[in-house]
Design an enzyme around this catalytic site. Structure first.
Site, PDB file in Angstrom:
ATOM      1  N   ARG A  74      49.125  41.098  39.461  1.00  0.00           N
ATOM      2  CA  ARG A  74      50.394  41.774  39.746  1.00  0.00           C
ATOM      3  C   ARG A  74      51.562  40.804  39.592  1.00  0.00           C
ATOM      4  O   ARG A  74      51.423  39.608  39.833  1.00  0.00           O
ATOM      5  CB  ARG A  74      50.393  42.351  41.160  1.00  0.00           C
ATOM      6  CG  ARG A  74      49.476  43.571  41.346  1.00  0.00           C
ATOM      7  CD  ARG A  74      49.540  44.122  42.751  1.00  0.00           C
ATOM      8  NE  ARG A  74      48.978  43.196  43.704  1.00  0.00           N
ATOM      9  CZ  ARG A  74      49.664  42.364  44.472  1.00  0.00           C
ATOM     10  NH1 ARG A  74      50.991  42.382  44.449  1.00  0.00           N
ATOM     11  NH2 ARG A  74      49.060  41.541  45.286  1.00  0.00           N
ATOM     12  N   TYR A 214      47.614  45.082  33.206  1.00  0.00           N
ATOM     13  CA  TYR A 214      46.663  44.623  34.214  1.00  0.00           C
ATOM     14  C   TYR A 214      46.703  45.385  35.532  1.00  0.00           C
ATOM     15  O   TYR A 214      47.775  45.585  36.112  1.00  0.00           O
ATOM     16  CB  TYR A 214      46.877  43.133  34.509  1.00  0.00           C
ATOM     17  CG  TYR A 214      45.676  42.550  35.205  1.00  0.00           C
ATOM     18  CD1 TYR A 214      44.569  42.157  34.467  1.00  0.00           C
ATOM     19  CD2 TYR A 214      45.619  42.461  36.580  1.00  0.00           C
ATOM     20  CE1 TYR A 214      43.439  41.663  35.100  1.00  0.00           C
ATOM     21  CE2 TYR A 214      44.484  41.968  37.218  1.00  0.00           C
ATOM     22  CZ  TYR A 214      43.397  41.569  36.464  1.00  0.00           C
ATOM     23  OH  TYR A 214      42.275  41.100  37.092  1.00  0.00           O
ATOM     24  N   SER A 265      46.062  40.771  49.928  1.00  0.00           N
ATOM     25  CA  SER A 265      45.272  40.735  48.698  1.00  0.00           C
ATOM     26  C   SER A 265      44.352  39.514  48.673  1.00  0.00           C
ATOM     27  O   SER A 265      44.777  38.407  49.005  1.00  0.00           O
ATOM     28  CB  SER A 265      46.207  40.696  47.491  1.00  0.00           C
ATOM     29  OG  SER A 265      47.026  41.848  47.500  1.00  0.00           O
ATOM     30  N   ALA A 266      43.117  39.760  48.280  1.00  0.00           N
ATOM     31  CA  ALA A 266      42.093  38.710  48.172  1.00  0.00           C
ATOM     32  C   ALA A 266      41.840  37.989  49.497  1.00  0.00           C
ATOM     33  O   ALA A 266      41.579  36.788  49.524  1.00  0.00           O
ATOM     34  CB  ALA A 266      42.432  37.718  47.054  1.00  0.00           C
ATOM     35  N   CYS A 267      41.944  38.727  50.618  1.00  0.00           N
ATOM     36  CA  CYS A 267      41.674  38.132  51.934  1.00  0.00           C
ATOM     37  C   CYS A 267      40.511  38.805  52.647  1.00  0.00           C
ATOM     38  O   CYS A 267      40.355  38.673  53.862  1.00  0.00           O
ATOM     39  CB  CYS A 267      42.924  38.164  52.798  1.00  0.00           C
ATOM     40  SG  CYS A 267      44.189  37.023  52.224  1.00  0.00           S
ATOM     41  N   THR A 270      37.364  44.064  50.732  1.00  0.00           N
ATOM     42  CA  THR A 270      36.158  44.580  50.085  1.00  0.00           C
ATOM     43  C   THR A 270      34.918  44.062  50.808  1.00  0.00           C
ATOM     44  O   THR A 270      33.985  44.814  51.097  1.00  0.00           O
ATOM     45  CB  THR A 270      36.133  44.167  48.600  1.00  0.00           C
ATOM     46  OG1 THR A 270      37.325  44.664  47.978  1.00  0.00           O
ATOM     47  CG2 THR A 270      34.919  44.723  47.888  1.00  0.00           C
ATOM     48  N   ASN A 271      34.956  42.771  51.122  1.00  0.00           N
ATOM     49  CA  ASN A 271      33.804  42.179  51.804  1.00  0.00           C
ATOM     50  C   ASN A 271      33.568  42.780  53.182  1.00  0.00           C
ATOM     51  O   ASN A 271      32.432  43.085  53.548  1.00  0.00           O
ATOM     52  CB  ASN A 271      33.987  40.665  51.913  1.00  0.00           C
ATOM     53  CG  ASN A 271      33.607  39.973  50.621  1.00  0.00           C
ATOM     54  OD1 ASN A 271      32.472  39.577  50.439  1.00  0.00           O
ATOM     55  ND2 ASN A 271      34.554  39.873  49.705  1.00  0.00           N
ATOM     56  N   ASP A 294      40.385  49.330  49.969  1.00  0.00           N
ATOM     57  CA  ASP A 294      41.727  48.810  49.652  1.00  0.00           C
ATOM     58  C   ASP A 294      42.883  49.648  50.205  1.00  0.00           C
ATOM     59  O   ASP A 294      43.902  49.095  50.565  1.00  0.00           O
ATOM     60  CB  ASP A 294      41.877  48.687  48.130  1.00  0.00           C
ATOM     61  CG  ASP A 294      43.010  47.760  47.697  1.00  0.00           C
ATOM     62  OD1 ASP A 294      43.071  46.621  48.208  1.00  0.00           O
ATOM     63  OD2 ASP A 294      43.842  48.163  46.871  1.00  0.00           O
ATOM     64  N   ARG A 386      38.266  40.563  37.929  1.00  0.00           N
ATOM     65  CA  ARG A 386      37.914  41.732  38.750  1.00  0.00           C
ATOM     66  C   ARG A 386      36.844  42.602  38.107  1.00  0.00           C
ATOM     67  O   ARG A 386      36.652  42.581  36.902  1.00  0.00           O
ATOM     68  CB  ARG A 386      39.170  42.594  38.968  1.00  0.00           C
ATOM     69  CG  ARG A 386      40.302  41.831  39.668  1.00  0.00           C
ATOM     70  CD  ARG A 386      40.813  42.571  40.864  1.00  0.00           C
ATOM     71  NE  ARG A 386      41.719  41.746  41.651  1.00  0.00           N
ATOM     72  CZ  ARG A 386      41.963  41.945  42.938  1.00  0.00           C
ATOM     73  NH1 ARG A 386      41.368  42.918  43.580  1.00  0.00           N
ATOM     74  NH2 ARG A 386      42.789  41.154  43.595  1.00  0.00           N
ATOM     75  N   ASP A 513      28.350  37.772  59.021  1.00  0.00           N
ATOM     76  CA  ASP A 513      28.490  37.358  60.415  1.00  0.00           C
ATOM     77  C   ASP A 513      29.755  37.930  61.061  1.00  0.00           C
ATOM     78  O   ASP A 513      29.896  37.890  62.284  1.00  0.00           O
ATOM     79  CB  ASP A 513      28.454  35.830  60.529  1.00  0.00           C
ATOM     80  CG  ASP A 513      27.037  35.294  60.375  1.00  0.00           C
ATOM     81  OD1 ASP A 513      26.199  35.620  61.236  1.00  0.00           O
ATOM     82  OD2 ASP A 513      26.764  34.587  59.381  1.00  0.00           O
TER      83      ASP A 513
END
Ligand code: GTP
Ligand code: SPV
Ligand code: MN
Length: 597
Positions: A74, A214, A265-267, A270-271, A294, A386, A513
């Site tokens: 972005r 993108y 973002s990217a923190c 998703t996980n 998201d 990605r 964890d």
């Protein structure tokens, strides 16, 4: 293909004709979202060498793209909220007078699709026809956008049935911004970085994006519609559009709750959304299921609870760091029918990225298309590479993920990458205090945007800094208001998976964890778990966390849970924004300072 003759919505037909007149594409193609259509587009792109079909035995239905190296994330400095007044865009958004911006954009869009096909993509964010769902139509000259949108959103002729003759849709206009005037212009990944603009006209509910192919700049149903435009709709109509994951959690007694989480973002959204509890906790009966990773649209219902839907239909996930150890559900989600962008290519036609396997492959083709070996000095995959994977692939998908009215929200988790001074978890005293914690959130910047310096700490209220479609102070005020008159008020939990030791190592194992923290949150909801009051909020004692299967000493835990008064009470907001904040939040700050003194 949809036969345009069958399209009954006059406003849509007129808009498509008007845009075609401006942008002068060679063809117009109405997408039906079918597999055959996608296959045809993939084959066309493969023929142009713009796309690689991956090893179909290892990755059935999977394809690989390398972007132009200038078009990898972005672009926040080129993202605009063009509301009628500058104050409506607020102190954190780029603004330009809408008339002036339209003139500029009309100049850029003029003739920009020459030599290309203009695709018309009817899509639904949320289940087609659902009460919370929204219809959008994206016009684009990028086939990559078409094949990605059909994974990320619901693209179908049924969307046009829902629209009918007079239904409203959100117009999303996109161009890569490179007309084909001569054969050399037909490059593999066209983009126009000098002239990139990602623009929102909130009053008109219109999106215009130029020059980038993108992710969040080009798949306009995602950040542009579902966050920036939707947040404005939420303000006007009494709901919320949030940069949040949604997960379900079941405890050993069989109680089920849903939790949302706002991380920048990217923190780790998703996980966290796909987390698998450690074996010892699974044995006891803990289970986590995925609703979204998201975006959450949250509405209060007649029963006084907040209900959330995930408007998306796929995951546009960060590849690096994803492995069978850290996130098996994501690995399995991208095992088939997935599009990979800017990862590395293995010699047997599969994909690889940093962190996927412990051992690095001896040879790869990197995201630049160059030979790579473990001796190479640059990463093989771009840090913001990605995967776009269909949500139906996800093994942990929640049974209620497509429930039209959404799932009831019990708790809201917030947090970012904080190497120092912020504890693993603390609970807000009440809703307004929770919003205050969200307002003061910050994180180390990641690679998800190209034009902000990675690694530096920046303020990111509710992880919405790049995504609020209106004045951030008003947005926070709206959030405060949305907590009023609920029958079940979610508490906020500030978490930090990213605290580092003096040696620079993560102090908390993270990933699966994190279920230990989620379990404490869930037990707090049920009034089960103990916790003690501190100046910053309620915190767990060592005994309140289930450490079964993990060796974690009380001393380390105490260090992990300690806070630095200056860090937790810092006021990171721009002065101009702080001044405009609702009083309720300023009072929270005074109360915090008082408690700390
Ligand atoms: P966006 O898609 O950009 O909104 O990102 P996201 O919030 O979904 O982040 P994601 O889950 O993709 O994680 C981003 C990166 O952080 C990946 O490299 C992960 O491996 C890493 N990560 C996620 N959770 C944890 C965690 O608990 N601990 C540590 N150390 N790293 C994590
Ligand atoms: C983010 O940056 O928060 C993403 C990726 O989820 S993008 O779709 O590019 O916004
Ligand atoms: Mn995101």
């Amino acid at each position: 293909m949809i036969d345009p003759k069958n399209v009954k919505n006059k406003a849509l037909v007129d808009w498509v004709a008007k845009v075609a007149e401006l942008t002068t594409p060679d063809n117009i193609y109405w997408c039906d979202g079918s597999q055959e259509e996608a296959d045809k587009l993939f084959n066309e792109m493969i023929a142009k060498d713009a796309c690689v079909k991956l090893n179909q035995e290892k990755r059935p239905g999977c394809y690989y793209f390398r972007s132009d190296p200038r078009d990898v994330a972005r672009v926040e400095s080129r993202t605009f909220i063009c509301s009628k007044t500058k104050n409506d865009a607020g102190p954190t958004n780029n603004w330009m007078d809408p008339k002036e911006m339209k003139e500029k954009l009309n100049g850029l869009f003029k003739g920009c699709m020459k030599g290309r096909t203009m695709y018309v993509i009817p899509f639904s964010m949320g289940p087609i026809g659902g009460p919370i769902s929204q219809v959008g139509v994206e016009l684009t000259d990028s086939a990559y956008v078409v094949v990605s949108m059909r994974i990320m959103a619901r693209v179908s002729p049924k969307v046009l049935d829902v629209l009918g003759e007079n239904g409203k849709f959100i117009p999303c206009l996109h161009s890569v911004g490179v007309p084909i005037n001569k054969p050399e212009d037909d490059v593999k990944w066209p983009c126009n970085p000098e002239n990139t603009y990602v623009v929102h006209f909130p009053e008109e509910r219109l999106i215009m994006s130029f020059g980038s192919g993108y992710g969040g700049n080009a798949l306009l149903g995602k950040k542009c519609l579902s966050l920036r435009i939707a947040s404005v709709m939420g303000r006007d109509e009494g709901w919320l559009a949030e940069h949040m994951l949604i997960l379900g959690v079941k405890d050993p007694k069989g109680n089920k709750a849903y939790v949302t989480g706002a991380f920048p973002s990217a923190c780790g959204k998703t996980n966290f959304a796909m987390l698998i509890p450690p074996a010892a906790m699974q044995k006891k009966g803990w289970k986590v299921t995925t609703v979204g990773d998201d975006i959450a649209w949250i509405k209060p219902a007649a029963d006084g609870k907040l209900y959330a839907i995930n408007p998306e239909n796929g995951f546009f996930g960060v590849a690096p760091g994803t492995s069978m150890d850290t996130n098996p559900n994501a690995m399995l989600s991208c095992a088939k029918n997935t599009i990979f962008t800017n990862v590395a290519l293995t010699d047997d036609g599969d994909v690889w990225w940093e962190g996927m396997t412990k051992e690095k492959p001896a040879h790869l083709i990197d995201w630049h298309g160059k030979d790579w070996t473990p001796a190479s000095e640059t990463p093989a995959a771009h840090p913001n590479s990605r995967f776009a994977a269909p949500i139906e692939n996800c093994p942990s998908l929640d049974e209620n993920w497509e429930k039209l009215d959404g799932v009831p929200i019990s708790a809201i988790v917030i947090g970012g990458r904080r190497p120092k001074g912020i504890p693993l978890v603390y609970e807000s005293f009440n809703w307004t205090h929770g919003v205050y914690l969200g307002a003061m959130m910050g994180s180390e910047v990641t690679a998800a945007a190209t034009d902000v310096k990675a690694g530096t700490l920046r303020s990111d209220p509710m992880a919405m800094l790049p995504f609020a479609g209106y004045n951030m102070a008003q947005y926070l005020g709206h959030l405060v208001k949305m907590g009023k008159n609920l029958s079940m008020t979610p508490r906020f939990y500030h978490v930090n998976w990213f605290r580092k030791s003096a040696e620079g190592k993560f102090m908390w194992p993270g990933f699966g964890d994190n279920a230990r923290v989620l379990a404490w949150i869930m037990q707090r909801q049920n009034g089960e778990a103990k916790g003690r009051e501190t100046a910053i909020g309620f915190v767990p004692n060592y005994e309140d966390i289930d450490f079964d299967g993990l060796e974690y000493s009380k001393d380390t835990f105490e260090e992990l849970m300690s806070y630095d008064a200056e860090t937790v009470s810092a006021q990171p907001l721009k002065e101009e924004l702080y001044e405009q904040l609702p009083n309720a939040l300023k009072i929270e700050r005074e109360a915090l300072l008082e408690r700390l003194s």
